[in-house]
Every structure is written in structure tokens, then in C-alpha cells.
Design a protein around this motif. Structure first.
Motif, PDB file in Angstrom:
ATOM      1  N   HIS A   1       0.865  -1.180   0.000  1.00  0.00           N
ATOM      2  CA  HIS A   1       0.000   0.000   0.000  1.00  0.00           C
ATOM      3  C   HIS A   1       0.897   1.223   0.000  1.00  0.00           C
ATOM      4  N   GLY A   2       0.511   2.226  -0.730  1.00  0.00           N
ATOM      5  CA  GLY A   2       1.354   3.404  -0.887  1.00  0.00           C
ATOM      6  C   GLY A   2       1.614   4.175   0.387  1.00  0.00           C
ATOM      7  N   ARG A   3       0.733   4.058   1.371  1.00  0.00           N
ATOM      8  CA  ARG A   3       0.924   4.813   2.625  1.00  0.00           C
ATOM      9  C   ARG A   3       1.386   3.919   3.781  1.00  0.00           C
ATOM     10  N   VAL A   4       1.692   2.661   3.488  1.00  0.00           N
ATOM     11  CA  VAL A   4       2.181   1.743   4.529  1.00  0.00           C
ATOM     12  C   VAL A   4       3.664   1.492   4.312  1.00  0.00           C
ATOM     13  N   ARG A   5       4.456   1.695   5.361  1.00  0.00           N
ATOM     14  CA  ARG A   5       5.896   1.421   5.318  1.00  0.00           C
ATOM     15  C   ARG A   5       6.178   0.223   6.217  1.00  0.00           C
ATOM     16  N   TYR A   6       6.556  -0.882   5.584  1.00  0.00           N
ATOM     17  CA  TYR A   6       6.819  -2.116   6.323  1.00  0.00           C
ATOM     18  C   TYR A   6       8.285  -2.186   6.738  1.00  0.00           C
ATOM     19  N   SER A   7       8.522  -2.747   7.914  1.00  0.00           N
ATOM     20  CA  SER A   7       9.895  -2.983   8.360  1.00  0.00           C
ATOM     21  C   SER A   7       9.912  -4.153   9.331  1.00  0.00           C
ATOM     22  N   VAL A   8      11.043  -4.850   9.358  1.00  0.00           N
ATOM     23  CA  VAL A   8      11.232  -5.974  10.275  1.00  0.00           C
ATOM     24  C   VAL A   8      11.839  -5.418  11.564  1.00  0.00           C
ATOM     25  N   GLN A   9      11.032  -5.377  12.609  1.00  0.00           N
ATOM     26  CA  GLN A   9      11.482  -4.865  13.902  1.00  0.00           C
ATOM     27  C   GLN A   9      10.739  -5.610  15.009  1.00  0.00           C
ATOM     28  N   ALA A  10      11.423  -5.783  16.132  1.00  0.00           N
ATOM     29  CA  ALA A  10      10.777  -6.361  17.303  1.00  0.00           C
ATOM     30  C   ALA A  10       9.820  -5.339  17.908  1.00  0.00           C
ATOM     31  N   ALA A  11       8.724  -5.833  18.451  1.00  0.00           N
ATOM     32  CA  ALA A  11       7.741  -4.943  19.073  1.00  0.00           C
ATOM     33  C   ALA A  11       8.340  -4.159  20.230  1.00  0.00           C
ATOM     34  N   GLU A  12       9.284  -4.780  20.921  1.00  0.00           N
ATOM     35  CA  GLU A  12       9.794  -4.202  22.164  1.00  0.00           C
ATOM     36  C   GLU A  12      10.932  -3.206  21.967  1.00  0.00           C
ATOM     37  N   GLN A  13      11.464  -3.096  20.752  1.00  0.00           N
ATOM     38  CA  GLN A  13      12.572  -2.160  20.500  1.00  0.00           C
ATOM     39  C   GLN A  13      12.539  -1.751  19.035  1.00  0.00           C
ATOM     40  N   THR A  14      12.214  -0.493  18.787  1.00  0.00           N
ATOM     41  CA  THR A  14      12.082  -0.003  17.414  1.00  0.00           C
ATOM     42  C   THR A  14      12.984   1.190  17.177  1.00  0.00           C
ATOM     43  N   SER A  15      13.061   1.576  15.920  1.00  0.00           N
ATOM     44  CA  SER A  15      13.870   2.731  15.538  1.00  0.00           C
ATOM     45  C   SER A  15      13.059   4.018  15.484  1.00  0.00           C
ATOM     46  N   PHE A  16      11.817   3.995  15.926  1.00  0.00           N
ATOM     47  CA  PHE A  16      10.951   5.160  15.797  1.00  0.00           C
ATOM     48  C   PHE A  16      11.334   6.254  16.787  1.00  0.00           C
ATOM     49  N   ALA A  17      10.980   7.482  16.430  1.00  0.00           N
ATOM     50  CA  ALA A  17      11.277   8.640  17.272  1.00  0.00           C
ATOM     51  C   ALA A  17      10.322   8.711  18.460  1.00  0.00           C
ATOM     52  N   ASP A  18      10.757   9.413  19.494  1.00  0.00           N
ATOM     53  CA  ASP A  18       9.875   9.674  20.622  1.00  0.00           C
ATOM     54  C   ASP A  18       8.642  10.437  20.145  1.00  0.00           C
ATOM     55  N   ARG A  19       7.500  10.090  20.693  1.00  0.00           N
ATOM     56  CA  ARG A  19       6.231  10.800  20.440  1.00  0.00           C
ATOM     57  C   ARG A  19       5.915  10.912  18.947  1.00  0.00           C
ATOM     58  N   GLN A  20       6.176   9.878  18.218  1.00  0.00           N
ATOM     59  CA  GLN A  20       5.984   9.910  16.761  1.00  0.00           C
ATOM     60  C   GLN A  20       4.536   9.644  16.346  1.00  0.00           C
ATOM     61  N   PHE A  21       3.769   8.887  17.163  1.00  0.00           N
ATOM     62  CA  PHE A  21       2.488   8.373  16.687  1.00  0.00           C
ATOM     63  C   PHE A  21       1.299   8.900  17.495  1.00  0.00           C
ATOM     64  N   SER A  22       0.205   9.098  16.799  1.00  0.00           N
ATOM     65  CA  SER A  22      -1.058   9.426  17.471  1.00  0.00           C
ATOM     66  C   SER A  22      -1.882   8.173  17.751  1.00  0.00           C
ATOM     67  N   LEU A  23      -1.520   7.044  17.103  1.00  0.00           N
ATOM     68  CA  LEU A  23      -2.217   5.785  17.319  1.00  0.00           C
ATOM     69  C   LEU A  23      -1.225   4.640  17.183  1.00  0.00           C
ATOM     70  N   VAL A  24      -1.295   3.704  18.128  1.00  0.00           N
ATOM     71  CA  VAL A  24      -0.544   2.453  18.040  1.00  0.00           C
ATOM     72  C   VAL A  24      -1.551   1.312  18.148  1.00  0.00           C
ATOM     73  N   THR A  25      -1.482   0.374  17.204  1.00  0.00           N
ATOM     74  CA  THR A  25      -2.423  -0.747  17.205  1.00  0.00           C
ATOM     75  C   THR A  25      -1.680  -2.077  17.216  1.00  0.00           C
ATOM     76  N   VAL A  26      -2.336  -3.076  17.798  1.00  0.00           N
ATOM     77  CA  VAL A  26      -1.844  -4.451  17.764  1.00  0.00           C
ATOM     78  C   VAL A  26      -3.038  -5.342  17.447  1.00  0.00           C
ATOM     79  N   ALA A  27      -3.014  -5.975  16.296  1.00  0.00           N
ATOM     80  CA  ALA A  27      -4.129  -6.803  15.847  1.00  0.00           C
ATOM     81  C   ALA A  27      -3.777  -8.280  16.010  1.00  0.00           C
ATOM     82  N   GLN A  28      -4.452  -8.949  16.930  1.00  0.00           N
ATOM     83  CA  GLN A  28      -4.322 -10.407  17.084  1.00  0.00           C
ATOM     84  C   GLN A  28      -2.875 -10.821  17.378  1.00  0.00           C
ATOM     85  N   ALA A  29      -2.133  -9.987  18.114  1.00  0.00           N
ATOM     86  CA  ALA A  29      -0.720 -10.313  18.359  1.00  0.00           C
ATOM     87  C   ALA A  29      -0.227  -9.927  19.746  1.00  0.00           C
ATOM     88  N   LEU A  30      -0.982  -9.166  20.518  1.00  0.00           N
ATOM     89  CA  LEU A  30      -0.492  -8.647  21.791  1.00  0.00           C
ATOM     90  C   LEU A  30      -0.036  -9.758  22.728  1.00  0.00           C
TER      91      LEU A  30
END
Length: 251
Positions: free
Chosen positions: A78-107
């Protein structure tokens, strides 16, 4: 996720991508109403991207991560989805980057002691966290009896302890957010026999049982289910109990 979990969901990533259901549209409409901004969301444990692609209908950018490279390789583009291989517990994302975090059938697969601090780090103050799960399918009384006797009973010892966390609707998980009420959401799908059987084959317990004792039990089950289903092309309604917990990050 542990290495074992990574292997569990990597082995049949293509089948998983083709056979796992879409989530109810009402869920995403609700989450969007709860969010102050729609610029960036993170779908964690994305698998083959079902939830990420649905989020991209509203969000400008959706970061979608999974520990399994094979799942990401088979994810829906999808043009607006950026996929990456990362562990849930440690990511490369910036502090306060997201307005929503979701976990579907994986928590239920995550290390909560490390995952919650990571979510709190990347989620903006006032941002929303949501995790959802669905349970076993229901069709008719006759078909449900066959599923219970011929599939659920043979595979019952192959479910992992983490699956039981999901079956409990995540009620036993300590939730480090200000919980917000989620409306009742129905999950209903229209599937042919082949579609339904393909979905059942994606269950981790089904696959582990096949590896341990061979596929004959599933062949016997599919034969009996087909006899009661009617025409294989007949589309039947499949319902699943659906649960979502959501909360607001206040710090």
C-alpha cells in the motif's frame, strides 16, 4: 517475540496473508474518532498487514512492523504503509511519533515488560493505544459440533499458553493507559468452504498438530465438514467473538 514465535508465523506466511480475515470497518471508524491527528500510526506485529492497510484509509503514513521477515515479505502493499522488520519491544521510531498504536491479534505474544515502555515512548501525549483479538468461529450448531469434535479436540494440546491470554479477551493484562470504552463490534465474514478451511490451516495449533501426527486428522475433518456444508461454493456466514481494549496515553 521470541525466536520460536518468529518461526511459528514465518513457516506459512503466504498462506497467512491469503487466508486471514479483514477486521471490522466499525473498529477503524471508532479509532479514528478517538485520535487527535491522522498523520502517523504504528501497527505493531502487523503480520501480513491486514490492519495496516485498513488504517491507511485514514492515516497519511502507517508504519507496520513484524519480527518475521517472511511475514513482511508477504504483506499487502500500500502506498501509505511502510513495512519494516522490527521487534515490538525495540524499534527505531522517534519519541512521540504516533497518534495511534495498534496491535491486531498479536499482543499476547509480546514481552509486556519491554513492550509497554516502548509504546509509551513513541506514543504522543493524548495518543491512543488499541489491541484487539477474536476467538473461535461459529457457523451453525451442526457445523460447530463437527469443528469441535474433529478439529478443536485433536489440536487442543498444541495451543500455546499465549493463546489463552487472547481467549480471555486480554482481560488479564495489566493495561498502563487510561482505558476508554470500546463499543460492541461484531466480526462476521462470508466464506466458502475452501476459504474457511484455508483459514483454519493458519492456526498455529493446526500446523503444529500436522507436524506432530500428520495431516490425516485434518483431511478427515475437512471431509466430514464438507458433507454437512453443502455445495463447496456455498457461502456461509462465519461469526467470531471480537474484543478490543483501548486506552489513552496521558503523559
Amino acid at each position: 517475540m521470541t525466536l520460536d514465535t518468529r518461526q511459528l508465523f514465518s513457516a506459512q506466511a503466504a498462506q497467512y496473508a491469503a487466508s486471514r480475515p479483514q477486521y471490522p470497518q466499525e473498529l477503524f471508524e471508532y479509532l479514528v474518532r478517538m485520535c487527535a491527528g491522522l498523520d502517523c500510526a504504528w501497527d505493531c506485529g502487523t503480520g501480513s498487514g491486514q490492519a495496516a492497510v485498513q488504517l491507511a484509509e485514514w492515516f497519511a503514513v502507517v508504519e507496520a512492523t513484524d519480527i518475521s521477515a517472511q511475514q513482511i515479505a508477504n504483506a499487502r502493499p500500500h502506498g501509505r504503509v511502510r513495512y519494516s522488520v522490527q521487534a515490538a519491544e525495540q524499534t527505531s521510531f522517534a519519541d512521540r511519533q504516533f497518534s495511534l498504536v495498534t496491535v491486531a491479534q498479536a499482543l499476547h505474544w509480546f514481552d509486556f515488560g519491554r513492550f509497554w515502555p516502548e509504546v509509551q515512548r513513541v506514543l504522543r501525549p493524548g495518543g491512543v493505544f488499541a489491541a484487539w483479538t477474536y476467538t473461535l468461529p461459529h457457523l451453525t450448531a451442526e457445523l460447530d459440533r463437527i469443528i469441535d469434535a474433529k478439529l478443536l479436540n485433536p489440536i487442543k494440546t498444541y495451543w500455546s499458553p499465549q493463546n489463552r491470554i487472547a481467549w480471555d479477551a486480554y482481560a488479564g493484562i495489566a493495561f498502563p493507559f487510561h482505558e476508554i470504552e470500546v463499543p460492541q463490534i461484531d466480526m462476521r465474514l462470508s466464506w466458502s468452504l475452501d476459504q474457511f478451511l484455508a483459514y483454519l490451516k493458519t492456526w498455529s495449533a493446526t500446523r503444529l498438530c500436522m507436524e506432530a501426527v500428520g495431516p490425516a486428522f485434518f483431511t478427515d475433518f475437512a471431509t466430514e465438514l464438507a458433507a454437512a456444508w453443502g455445495e463447496p461454493s456455498r457461502v456461509r456466514e462465519v461469526s467470531m467473538d471480537f474484543f478490543c481494549r483501548a486506552g489513552r496515553h496521558e503523559h
